[in-house]
Design a protein around this motif. Structure first.
Motif, PDB file in Angstrom:
ATOM      1  N   ALA A 269       0.837  -1.204   0.000  1.00  0.00           N
ATOM      2  CA  ALA A 269       0.000   0.000   0.000  1.00  0.00           C
ATOM      3  C   ALA A 269       0.871   1.253   0.000  1.00  0.00           C
ATOM      4  CB  ALA A 269      -0.930   0.001   1.204  1.00  0.00           C
ATOM      5  N   ARG A 270       1.887   1.294   0.877  1.00  0.00           N
ATOM      6  CA  ARG A 270       2.768   2.455   0.936  1.00  0.00           C
ATOM      7  C   ARG A 270       3.553   2.610  -0.367  1.00  0.00           C
ATOM      8  NH1 ARG A 270       6.738   2.483   5.654  1.00  0.00           N
ATOM      9  NH2 ARG A 270       7.002   4.632   4.925  1.00  0.00           N
ATOM     10  N   LEU A 271       3.939   1.480  -0.959  1.00  0.00           N
ATOM     11  CA  LEU A 271       4.700   1.523  -2.214  1.00  0.00           C
ATOM     12  C   LEU A 271       3.845   2.099  -3.341  1.00  0.00           C
ATOM     13  CD1 LEU A 271       7.469   0.784  -3.366  1.00  0.00           C
ATOM     14  CD2 LEU A 271       6.551  -1.459  -3.963  1.00  0.00           C
ATOM     15  N   TRP A 272       2.599   1.631  -3.444  1.00  0.00           N
ATOM     16  CA  TRP A 272       1.713   2.157  -4.489  1.00  0.00           C
ATOM     17  C   TRP A 272       1.457   3.655  -4.278  1.00  0.00           C
ATOM     18  CZ3 TRP A 272       1.212   0.275  -8.968  1.00  0.00           C
ATOM     19  CH2 TRP A 272       1.104  -1.095  -9.204  1.00  0.00           C
ATOM     20  N   GLU A 273       1.348   4.072  -3.039  1.00  0.00           N
ATOM     21  CA  GLU A 273       1.111   5.490  -2.767  1.00  0.00           C
ATOM     22  C   GLU A 273       2.267   6.358  -3.261  1.00  0.00           C
ATOM     23  OE1 GLU A 273       0.207   5.754   1.367  1.00  0.00           O
ATOM     24  OE2 GLU A 273      -1.717   4.702   1.168  1.00  0.00           O
ATOM     25  N   ALA A 274       3.465   5.809  -3.240  1.00  0.00           N
ATOM     26  CA  ALA A 274       4.620   6.543  -3.753  1.00  0.00           C
ATOM     27  C   ALA A 274       4.657   6.522  -5.288  1.00  0.00           C
ATOM     28  CB  ALA A 274       5.908   5.939  -3.206  1.00  0.00           C
ATOM     29  N   ILE A 275       4.172   5.427  -5.865  1.00  0.00           N
ATOM     30  CA  ILE A 275       4.241   5.266  -7.325  1.00  0.00           C
ATOM     31  C   ILE A 275       3.144   6.050  -8.034  1.00  0.00           C
ATOM     32  CG2 ILE A 275       4.154   3.593  -9.220  1.00  0.00           C
ATOM     33  CD1 ILE A 275       5.065   1.439  -7.230  1.00  0.00           C
ATOM     34  N   VAL A 276       1.964   6.127  -7.452  1.00  0.00           N
ATOM     35  CA  VAL A 276       0.783   6.696  -8.118  1.00  0.00           C
ATOM     36  C   VAL A 276       1.043   8.076  -8.742  1.00  0.00           C
ATOM     37  CG1 VAL A 276      -1.465   7.754  -7.594  1.00  0.00           C
ATOM     38  CG2 VAL A 276      -1.039   5.357  -7.031  1.00  0.00           C
ATOM     39  N   LEU A 284      -2.863   3.584 -14.436  1.00  0.00           N
ATOM     40  CA  LEU A 284      -3.782   3.648 -13.296  1.00  0.00           C
ATOM     41  C   LEU A 284      -4.949   2.678 -13.472  1.00  0.00           C
ATOM     42  CD1 LEU A 284      -3.940   7.506 -12.612  1.00  0.00           C
ATOM     43  CD2 LEU A 284      -2.748   5.774 -11.250  1.00  0.00           C
ATOM     44  N   ILE A 285      -5.609   2.731 -14.633  1.00  0.00           N
ATOM     45  CA  ILE A 285      -6.793   1.879 -14.790  1.00  0.00           C
ATOM     46  C   ILE A 285      -6.418   0.402 -14.896  1.00  0.00           C
ATOM     47  CG2 ILE A 285      -8.125   3.742 -15.817  1.00  0.00           C
ATOM     48  CD1 ILE A 285      -7.860   2.304 -18.511  1.00  0.00           C
ATOM     49  N   ARG A 286      -5.190   0.111 -15.319  1.00  0.00           N
ATOM     50  CA  ARG A 286      -4.745  -1.286 -15.366  1.00  0.00           C
ATOM     51  C   ARG A 286      -4.492  -1.850 -13.977  1.00  0.00           C
ATOM     52  NH1 ARG A 286       0.330  -2.132 -19.137  1.00  0.00           N
ATOM     53  NH2 ARG A 286       0.149  -4.189 -18.167  1.00  0.00           N
ATOM     54  N   ASN A 287      -4.278  -0.982 -13.011  1.00  0.00           N
ATOM     55  CA  ASN A 287      -3.866  -1.443 -11.683  1.00  0.00           C
ATOM     56  C   ASN A 287      -4.915  -1.229 -10.595  1.00  0.00           C
ATOM     57  OD1 ASN A 287      -0.934  -2.450 -11.649  1.00  0.00           O
ATOM     58  ND2 ASN A 287      -0.796  -0.601 -12.928  1.00  0.00           N
ATOM     59  N   LEU A 288      -6.157  -0.969 -10.963  1.00  0.00           N
ATOM     60  CA  LEU A 288      -7.192  -0.756  -9.948  1.00  0.00           C
ATOM     61  C   LEU A 288      -7.351  -1.959  -9.032  1.00  0.00           C
ATOM     62  CD1 LEU A 288      -9.927   1.114 -12.040  1.00  0.00           C
ATOM     63  CD2 LEU A 288      -8.095   2.083 -10.625  1.00  0.00           C
ATOM     64  N   GLN A 302      -8.932   8.523  -3.871  1.00  0.00           N
ATOM     65  CA  GLN A 302      -9.702   9.671  -4.355  1.00  0.00           C
ATOM     66  C   GLN A 302      -8.907  10.469  -5.381  1.00  0.00           C
ATOM     67  OE1 GLN A 302     -10.889  11.850  -0.857  1.00  0.00           O
ATOM     68  NE2 GLN A 302     -12.377  10.305  -0.218  1.00  0.00           N
ATOM     69  N   GLU A 303      -7.601  10.569  -5.167  1.00  0.00           N
ATOM     70  CA  GLU A 303      -6.764  11.269  -6.145  1.00  0.00           C
ATOM     71  C   GLU A 303      -6.687  10.475  -7.446  1.00  0.00           C
ATOM     72  OE1 GLU A 303      -4.219  13.814  -8.165  1.00  0.00           O
ATOM     73  OE2 GLU A 303      -5.607  14.112  -6.498  1.00  0.00           O
ATOM     74  N   VAL A 304      -6.575   9.160  -7.362  1.00  0.00           N
ATOM     75  CA  VAL A 304      -6.584   8.316  -8.559  1.00  0.00           C
ATOM     76  C   VAL A 304      -7.898   8.497  -9.316  1.00  0.00           C
ATOM     77  CG1 VAL A 304      -6.609   5.931  -9.404  1.00  0.00           C
ATOM     78  CG2 VAL A 304      -4.994   6.611  -7.615  1.00  0.00           C
ATOM     79  N   ALA A 305      -9.013   8.454  -8.585  1.00  0.00           N
ATOM     80  CA  ALA A 305     -10.327   8.613  -9.204  1.00  0.00           C
ATOM     81  C   ALA A 305     -10.466   9.976  -9.863  1.00  0.00           C
ATOM     82  CB  ALA A 305     -11.423   8.409  -8.162  1.00  0.00           C
ATOM     83  N   ARG A 306      -9.935  11.003  -9.222  1.00  0.00           N
ATOM     84  CA  ARG A 306     -10.015  12.349  -9.805  1.00  0.00           C
ATOM     85  C   ARG A 306      -9.288  12.409 -11.132  1.00  0.00           C
ATOM     86  NH1 ARG A 306      -7.180  16.412 -10.898  1.00  0.00           N
ATOM     87  NH2 ARG A 306      -5.281  15.483 -10.025  1.00  0.00           N
TER      88      ARG A 306
END
Length: 531
Positions: A269-276, A284-288, A302-306
């Motif tokens: 989770a922390r790793l994805w937050e750094a990568i996003v 992004l849509i490939r990794n939902l 929410q930032e990804v969705a935005r």
């Protein structure tokens, strides 16, 4: 008295795709009455659905590839300026990477074989828009036409290399798994650095050194490459450095690189937050699903969705609308649904809101159940449902009908989710059989509508009637009613006599050609999209 020049005489809109005759001269794969298109129109519709090397329900991969090459050869010899414009539009606006690359290579091959010069270099360059595509062009050419590279091919590829090769491109695309690395492109084409990119000479030399294992030192100007190398070295000792989003961005790290370097040593989770923050919308849509499985926080989600829902982001991404349907199906949680709905709406912005009453007929026959490509789980029936629902959501008076052996009327939810409506429609596939009784469906459902939109692979069954071939789809409704065919597969037999009064054909997986529908529906002529 005046017969034609009167105020009541209206012009008939003409589209670019036309058939050679006004009466059927051939049959579909299922025996229905069909027409033959003029070569340029057939090439346009075919290219918009051609994934190259992929079979379709009625055609093998080899047969489709051969037909595509033959069409390109014929048109390129006759009209090279048209071909250059077509290839650039096919790659940029329509988003067909492989088809545009093959078209460019085969167009130049045909012209050189006939001793025709001029336009060839520009045709090659027009197809190459992503940094890995110069290598793709060389790989296709050498595998198909041998290792001897004609000058127009070399120069066109060299032009693209100077335009596309950057530090970030080198880090992302110059991998050991490629048959033609950046250095191979540079050495084979003798590409020169662009005059307005003073750092590119050092980049080219570094790419060649890297290919030959002598890249111990990174040139001072290549700051992204140097940052990438430094971060990789630190991560080997301390993986926590990969949690710094700003460092990942500065080092040109892809999400695949970061996950590979981290392995199982860091919390996902922390790793994805750094990568996003560094990820594009396609990534992004490939990794939902991965985001959900890792437990990505609601704040970052929410930032990804935005970003997914942002119309400008979607427009610049040039993603096919079906990508959002595929992402919707793959995501396990509900928190992405609204954003994907908005993304779908943005990606179908060119689907017009048609005035009056519109009959939208979507083919749900067995042939439409084939996948768009071997790597996709999206079918041609899904494409049909997507565009059918998009049209229904745009129009105030749209009757949406699915058909096969019989037909069904499908109600959409006004103000509801387009994705849910698409899924509900797709859930009815097979409900009315698996045949393609297009004419019967038109005759049964046309009730004085202002226009008809048919979304299909256009391989209608034979309909009993006068003449050996039966009644054609084109003649199934009154001649004064516009009929728009949206072709999802690009087979050669045409069931709509496009180019005749009120008969038009468009196609493909993008919404771009719906701009032609809007022009034509307003009574205006529509030329080739790039002209």
């Amino acid at each position: 008295m005046s017969k034609f020049n009167s105020r009541t005489q209206s012009a008939v809109a003409v589209g670019p795709v036309r058939t050679t005759t006004h009466t059927p001269t051939t049959t579909t794969f299922e025996g229905g009455a069909a027409y033959v298109r003029e070569p340029r129109g057939e090439l346009l519709l075919f290219a918009l659905t051609n994934m190259v090397g992929e079979a379709a329900f009625y055609e093998s991969a080899d047969a489709r590839d051969r037909r595509f090459r033959d069409l390109v050869h014929d048109v390129a010899a006759e009209d090279p300026a048209w071909m250059r414009g077509f290839i650039g539009w096919l790659r940029d606006a329509a988003g067909m990477r492989s088809a545009s690359l093959v078209a460019a290579a085969e167009a130049v091959f045909a012209r050189l074989t006939l001793g025709l010069h001029g336009e060839n270099r520009a045709i090659v360059d027009a197809a190459l828009r992503r940094p890995d595509e110069p290598g793709e062009m060389l790989a296709y050419w050498t595998a198909t036409h041998g290792r001897s590279l004609p000058k127009p091919v070399k120069r066109g590829v060299a032009d693209a290399a100077a335009r596309l090769f950057t530090e970030r491109a080198l880090l992302k695309y110059d991998t050991a798994g490629k048959g033609f690395r950046f250095a191979d492109v540079l050495e084979l084409t003798h590409a020169s650095p662009a005059a307005d990119k003073p750092w590119q000479g050092e980049l080219f030399r570094h790419a060649i050194d890297r290919r030959h294992g002598r890249d111990e030192n990174v040139p001072e100007r290549l700051r992204v490459v140097a940052a990438n190398r430094a971060l990789r070295a630190e991560a080997a000792e301390d993986p926590s450095v990969l949690l710094a989003a700003d460092r990942l961005r500065a080092a040109g790290m892809t999400w695949e690189d970061v996950l590979s370097l981290a392995g199982s040593r860091l919390d996902k989770a922390r790793l994805w937050e750094a990568i996003v923050p560094s990820m594009g919308v396609m990534a992004l849509i490939r990794n939902l699903r991965n985001f959900d499985e890792a437990g990505l926080s609601d704040e970052v989600a929410q930032e990804v969705a935005r970003r997914i829902a942002d119309p400008a982001t979607i427009a610049s991404s040039r993603l096919f609308p079906y990508r959002f349907l595929s992402a919707y199906r793959a995501a396990p949680s509900l928190r992405w649904g609204h954003a994907l709905d908005q993304a779908l709406a943005a990606s179908t912005a060119n689907v017009p809101a048609l005035p009056g009453r519109t009959l939208v007929l979507v083919d749900t026959s067995g042939s439409m159940s084939s996948y768009v490509s071997a790597k996709s789980k999206v079918t041609h029936a899904d494409i049909g449902a997507l565009f059918g629902v998009a049209l229904a959501h745009r129009g105030a008076e749209v009757d949406l009908v699915g058909f096969a052996d019989r037909h069904f009327t499908h109600r959409i939810t006004r103000g509801g989710s387009a994705l849910r409506d698409i899924e509900a429609f797709c859930g009815r596939n097979g409900e009315v059989g698996h045949g393609t009784e297009t004419v019967a469906a038109l005759k049964a459902t046309y009730k004085g509508h202002d226009r008809v939109v048919l979304v299909s692979d256009m391989q209608a069954f034979r309909y009993a009637g006068s003449g050996a071939a039966g009644v054609s789809v084109s003649d199934a409704i009154p001649a004064n009613v516009p009929m728009f065919g949206v072709n999802t597969t690009g087979y050669a037999p045409a069931v709509i006599a496009s180019g005749t009064r009120n008969r038009y054909e468009i196609g493909g997986f993008s919404d771009k050609l719906f701009t032609l529908m809007e022009v034509l529906s307003k009574g205006g002529d529509a030329g080739w999209p790039w002209e």
